[in-house]
Design a protein around this motif. Sequence first.
Motif, short mmCIF file in Angstrom:
data_model
loop_
_atom_site.label_atom_id
_atom_site.label_comp_id
_atom_site.label_asym_id
_atom_site.label_seq_id
_atom_site.Cartn_x
_atom_site.Cartn_y
_atom_site.Cartn_z
N PHE A 166 59.85 25.71 34.01
CA PHE A 166 61.31 25.62 33.88
C PHE A 166 62.00 26.45 34.96
CE2 PHE A 166 59.59 24.68 29.73
CZ PHE A 166 60.27 23.53 29.41
N PRO A 167 63.16 26.05 35.47
CA PRO A 167 63.84 24.79 35.16
C PRO A 167 63.04 23.59 35.68
CG PRO A 167 64.96 25.94 36.94
CD PRO A 167 63.89 26.86 36.44
N ASP A 211 66.14 23.25 30.85
CA ASP A 211 66.36 24.65 31.19
C ASP A 211 65.32 25.60 30.60
OD1 ASP A 211 67.10 24.56 28.53
OD2 ASP A 211 69.23 24.95 28.90
#
Lengths: 265, 790
Positions: B411-412, B422
């Motif tokens: 992530f992201p 996110d």
Amino acid sequence: MYAFNYHRPASLADAAKLLGGASDGKFIAGGQTLLPTLKNRLASPSDLVDLTGIAELGGISASGGAVSIGAITKHAAVATSADVKKAIPALAKLAGGIGDPQVRNMGTCGGSVANNDPAADYPAAVVGLNATVHTNKRKIAADAFFTGLFETALEEGEIITKIEFPQPKRAGYEKFRNPASRYAMVGVFVAETANGIRVAVTGAGPCVFRHTEMEAALGKSFSPDALKGIKTDPAKMNSDIHGSGEYRAHLVGVVAKRAVQNALG
Amino acid sequence: MANQGIGQAVRRKEDFRFITGQGHYTDDINRPGQLYAVFLRSPHAFAKIRSINTDAARKMPGVVAVYTGKDVAADKVGGLICGWTVKDKQGNPHKAPRHDIIAIDHVRHVGDQVAVVIARSTSEARDACEAIEVDYDVLAPVTDVRSALKPGAPQVHADAPGNLCYDWEFGDKASTDQAFAKAAHVTKIELVNNRLSPNPMEPRSAIGEYDSGTDSTTVYTTSQNPHVIRLILCAFVLGLPEHKVRVIAPDVGGGFGSKIFNYAEETVCVWAARKLKKPVKWTSDRTEAFLTDAHGRDHVTHAELALDKDGKFLGLRVATMANMGAYLSTFASAVPTYLYALLLAGQYTTPAIYAEVKAVFTNTTPVDAYRGAGRPEATYVVERIVEAAARELKMDPAEIRRRNFVPVDAFPYQTPVACVYDSGQYAKALDEAMKMADYANFAKRKAESARKGNLRGIGICAYIEACGIAPSAVVGSLGAGVGLWESAQIRFNATGSVFVYTGSHSHGQGHETTFAQIVSDKLGVPMENIEVVHGDTALVPMGMGTYGSRSLAVGGSAIIRATEKIIDKGKKIAAHLMEASVDDVAYDKGIFSVKGTDKQVPMAQIAFTAYVPHNYPADLEPGLEASAFYDPANFTFPAGVHIAEVEIDSATGVTTIANWVAVDDFGNVINPMIVEGQVHGGIAQGIGQAMLEGVVYDPKSGQLLTASFNDYCMPRADDLPSYKVGMIETPCPHNPLGVKGCGEAGAIAAPAALMNAITDALGTEDINMPATPQNVWRVIQRQNLAAAAE
Ligand SMILES: Cc1cc2nc3c(=O)[nH]c(=O)nc-3n(C[C@H](O)[C@H](O)[C@H](O)COP(=O)(O)OP(=O)(O)OC[C@H]3O[C@@H](n4cnc5c(N)ncnc54)[C@H](O)[C@@H]3O)c2cc1C
């Protein structure tokens, strides 16, 4: 709802007179079927004659090998009656499985039987137990009472006063609910009575009916296994979005076996 | 106060009035001189209106006016609008045929408005409706998408040839085709996402009221977003100045999306009230609700998943036909496109995805957002096909998911369908759910069921969804006609109590509690001294309303921004009172102090000083209030794993839910009790979709066969199991509360989990929702699964 005149007589005679005097009168008991019909403007009676103020139409009594249930007795009263539970537990179970608590505390035995909804529970018990329908005019045997879809032997202005259910040796009721309405998609009442086995099927067809083939088989051996292989004709069944004729015909077999199991305890 | 802040299971402040029957709903409001509107509705699914004769109706007792579409047209009233323009494959805007608030020449679904009677009572209005004579030229209707797209099908709108609203695509076709070319295995699936009726407990209702003295209009309406309704009514439909219109959405008894939209009936009430200079009220009955509340879902989908030999997903191809109904409802076009295809990556690293969506007009009630709106449909596609692939490859369905999860260190994460996830811990949720579901011992339980002659199945759904859609600039570039920010205002009183004005709207979600908890936590004000105000455009400065699980992530964030402004101003006042420099003032939970000293002043004293500024900084405005707008940087991405286990009576097809586990990651949780309640409700709706509910039209006549609860099967308490609910909290990194949204997750996750369990038990993918006893029984017959015993 359209406007109507409302009457609440205290005697049977007055009730009959009020209805006779109305241009297009109707009896009302618990109103659980009639009121929704009126609210949707599907009927427009000139007069409603309320039967629930007539004392002689109430009450449950058990004597002489039979249970009598007054026409205006609520489903909840039947479901919880010690007399009914003792004499015909399957009948108490049937009444306790109708609708929801609100419906059971308003709807009446007489109203249900008079209405003869193809998916109603009571007709199965009336036919299954070979009950007698008493009216303000006569006595009608179960087998002659239910004549077709929402049709009965009642004449214009005839009032059901009570229903007399003979106590069976044993009996069982099993209901397969329509998932949406919770009425019977198939309900089978099985009873071993003084005059032999009776199997009454509601919900499945246009009107409650006796399953004679099952009666014969259970007469030989009162057990679920005795019903193995007995078929019901799908063409004679109701068919709707919840259950085709095939499905209902199949369910009659399954539900009947479970009703016999219930009767055996 | 320690047990009132963020993270506490505070009892809902609003429940006292609801439980004691003191809620104040639109239909509870009656205005002096009020008249009643009743609509004459089309009994036909499709017909040309030859003529309407209202002469007799006008003369009926109590009747004040009878209007038809022609009267509306004469006043130059605009049609209802669709607020999101989707562009098709060629870049052309979607077809949005005119949607008159009362039909003029054609009726296009059973229940379409043909005329309205306004009378002194509802029953007089009803009587008069029956006296209206309409001469219809009845046309053959089309109700399902497949038939509607066939050549020669009835044409619902002349200006939407072939009944096509748009033919839209998303994702990279070439790279997806390449992925399929190199696949070791391709799984294909045909799915129908059944049409649902929203059925909020409170039916829709509206009152239009006009004050000719001030030339102002008040609208009471059952809305999830009163400011949006004001904007649409003013700027598009009725052409009224926005500052002369006040929209009030008081207590609202459930919406599930269906009360987002601007409907014909509320619009007619406002138009007629202005014409008659009398308040005009309309309240839907249950039949009208079935016929006219925007429905949900109704997709037919073919999907294909390309895998390598180890079960790694290489590509996903999805072709969907989405039923729009007879007209485009307010946000209908966005649901099967941007709220759908953007979620087709699920929790997985599938590198190539391509989706095509044909939106189709039919002679049915309009379809729009319904709890989850697009994301349940996407989740259903992804999680059914993933499960099917595992079965075909003889892999454990848990294992195939684990192999394909976006890993925690990625992530992201940019998906091939535009989203940037996110945060998330997908494998952790799966592990936890499997433990709670005792997944390891399922085979034992299945054997036990088999001994009783029953079938047993287990199904997983690892869902992801997107909440709080934003930022405004991005949704604008995708065709949205509005911004998707939220506003908040916090206003202290001199005595230290607080009003919190929010543009979010609560219709069952418990905002009055959750939002008060946030403010209590941040400003140190006891809960009982905080009043959350919402649902009135005259009180709340601005707002975009509540849908898409956006209230906390967007509306809550706006509240946080406002608390920050309050604290900033408070520091200046505190510095003055404590004779310190502002930079030396510290703030914590309602107490301002001077760093390194024991000097402190509480928030209540700051508020008092702000309104009684006798000893006050010379250059500072009095008063303690702050407004804030919040436009998020990204969607939030709640995710989780639900596991359903079912037992099926092979003699009847009756399915019993034996176990339900939900492990959800909603980021930080403000009120765990409310969140759990939202999960429960969402699952109930998802179970409803999968096993019980389904709108059915007669294909020949176009009549709605499920127009009452006798035939439309709503979930009841005894249809539902006790849920085992677990939480993982991975904070959202881009909003100040670290929250993600929980309102729709259950409805998104449940259908796929349940259908995966049912198809596991039945050994075939070939069964549609709702898996009613009859539908399950038919499969049992087809598959010869009936226990020998019966
Ligand atoms: C939500 C709901 C669920 C239900 N579920 C079930 C169910 O699961 N199973 C089931 O069997 N039923 C069910 N019912 C129907 C219920 O049992 C009704 O009570 C019953 O069908 C009618 O009884 P009533 O007393 O309400 O009659 P009413 O509605 O008052 O009258 C029905 C008809 O009977 C006539 N009538 C009434 N009493 C007499 C009398 N003594 N003599 C002659 N005519 C008379 C009336 O004129 C009328 O035509 C349900 C009803 C509702 C609303």
